[in-house]
Design a protein around this motif. Structure first.
Motif, short mmCIF file in Angstrom:
data_model
loop_
_atom_site.label_atom_id
_atom_site.label_comp_id
_atom_site.label_asym_id
_atom_site.label_seq_id
_atom_site.Cartn_x
_atom_site.Cartn_y
_atom_site.Cartn_z
N THR A 125 0.74 -1.55 0.15
CA THR A 125 0.02 -0.15 0.05
C THR A 125 0.81 1.18 0.06
N ARG A 126 2.08 1.26 0.57
CA ARG A 126 3.03 2.25 0.53
C ARG A 126 4.36 1.99 -1.00
N ASP A 319 -0.34 6.56 -4.11
CA ASP A 319 -1.33 5.03 -3.37
C ASP A 319 -2.55 5.46 -2.58
N ARG A 320 -2.75 6.81 -2.93
CA ARG A 320 -4.15 7.02 -2.47
C ARG A 320 -5.06 7.27 -3.69
#
Length: 451
Positions: A125-126, A319-320
């Motif tokens: 996720t990063r 990532d968002r």
């Protein structure tokens, strides 16, 4: 596993290698004077390690996938630092080239185990954050190198541009056992595909060498054609070998992913204008605007500044919100910058080149993190090192093509335009703008599953 010490150490590696490489741009005039060589020959101080590193990145990436990254990264630091000592003590240009090749070997070991290592220790996720941070480190080194290198060279000669990174290399080598921990790997790793590695390395080296020579001689010259032919032969044999071995160096099924394949092609298309800017704009600023070297340097800094600013934002943002919009949007910005340069005129003063370079930096910076994140997201975890190496080859191919297109294209169009520089400059930049817009299309091609 503590993330901060490992992240800091890997970013120091990016800083060190980029500071070294970009400082040499300032050292080139002194090297030409000391060794009595033309610029085309001195350019091999930069080209030789670039070819060495790009040829070995994927090979070392696969080796690290199988055997681990920490020890290879540490070896890269030691070899790179040792190469810097050899460079500083070189009594002749030939010895200096050999020493730079040694640095290229060390740089390949570090490069293959830098971002790939961070991808392994950070959660998926990063991933965009990691890529953006890594690219920001490269951009920072690119900005520091000319400034620091200029001061050191003025005080101690070109030898100082190599010696100045030695304290950093020693400190990093000492810190590796404490800062980097090797992630747990499955026991019983497959055998390393030596035959595939050799064919791949020779094929990549001959292809990139052809691109290098194409910037100074015709594409139909025996050297360029012969190098490209050798590259094709190696690729054919490589594909055959990879289909026969139990554990191939590159799993060719990776290229069945549209995200992986188009992402790497978009990377080539994105880095071509980025490289061409650095090659072509100094000629425009000198020939059309009659700026002195200090003025040229102050305008060219807009490119890395824009890149640095965009990479810090685009990585976490991808990532968002995902990668599908950000990557092509970045190349749209870059393409607009190319169009501005294609219509630049003396009446626009420095506004056109400043705008073109700033948009070019912002565009490539906004593109890299989401594009690389998408490529890595489409890659199996046990092939991250290989994917990182292939991305490095794509990047280098784009950089070399930018110089080749800029050099050969400008020379040809100057002749076609009766010796006039500005129309030739415009013609080349219209072509580069087309390449940039083609990159936009490539960056939109993705697998159906989200990246």
């Amino acid at each position: 596993m503590p993330l901060l010490p490992a992240t800091a150490l890997v970013l120091c590696g990016a800083l060190m290698t980029r500071i070294q490489d970009t400082a040499l741009n300032i050292a080139n005039p002194a090297l030409m004077a000391d060794f009595g060589l033309p610029a085309a020959t001195v350019a091999w101080i930069s080209l030789a390690p670039m070819l060495m590193s790009a040829s070995l990145l994927t090979i070392f990436g696969r080796l690290a996938d199988l055997r681990g990254r920490r020890n290879l990264y540490a070896a890269g630091i030691v070899i790179f630092g040792g190469g810097s000592v050899l460079c500083a003590l070189s009594p002749s240009f030939a010895v200096l080239i050999v020493a730079r090749i040694v640095q290229g070997l060390g740089g390949a070991l570090m490069g293959a185990n830098s971002m790939a290592y961070l991808i392994e220790i950070y959660p998926p996720t990063r991933r965009g954050f990691v890529v953006g941070l890594w690219e920001a480190g490269i951009a920072t080194g690119s900005g520091i190198g000319p400034i620091l290198g200029g001061a050191v060279i003025e005080a101690s000669g070109w030898q100082g541009s190599f010696g100045m990174i030695l304290p950093m290399a020693i400190a990093m080598a000492v810190a590796v056992p404490f800062a980097m921990k090797e992630p747990v790997r499955a026991p019983g790793s497959p055998r390393f595909d030596l035959a595939g590695a050799m064919l791949f390395g020779v094929g990549v080296a001959s292809f990139l060498f052809a691109l290098t020579r194409a910037s100074v001689e015709p594409w139909g010259s025996p050297v360029v054609v012969g190098s490209l032919a050798l590259s094709v032969v190696c690729v054919v044999l490589f594909v055959r070998v990879e289909g026969l071995v139990e554990s191939p160096m590159i799993d060719l099924r990776m290229f069945q992913s549209l995200t992986f394949t188009s992402g790497n092609l978009a990377k080539i298309a994105g880095y071509l204008p980025f490289s061409a800017h650095g090659f072509l704009l100094p000629f425009y600023l000198k020939e059309v605007l009659a700026l002195p070297p200090t003025g040229i340097g102050s305008i060219l800094v807009a490119l890395p500044v824009g890149m640095f600013a965009a990479t810090l934002i685009s990585g976490p943002l991808s990532d968002r919100i995902g990668t599908r919009v950000l990557a092509p949007a970045g190349l749209v910005v870059q393409a607009i910058g190319c169009v501005i340069l294609a219509i630049a005129s003396p009446e626009m003063g420095i506004n056109a080149p400043m705008a073109g370079l700033l948009l070019g930096g912002l565009g490539i910076g906004a593109f890299i993190a989401p594009n690389d994140s998408a490529i890595l997201g489409a890659t199996p975890r046990d092939r991250i090192g290989v994917a990182n190496g292939i991305m490095g080859v794509s990047r280098t191919a784009g950089l070399l093509l930018g110089v080749a297109v800029g050099g050969a294209g400008l020379s040809a169009r100057v002749v076609a335009n009766g010796g006039q520089f500005l129309p030739a400059f415009h013609d080349v930049y219209w072509f580069i703008a087309v390449v940039a817009f083609a990159g936009v299309l490539l960056a939109t091609v993705r697998d159906r599953r989200p990246a």
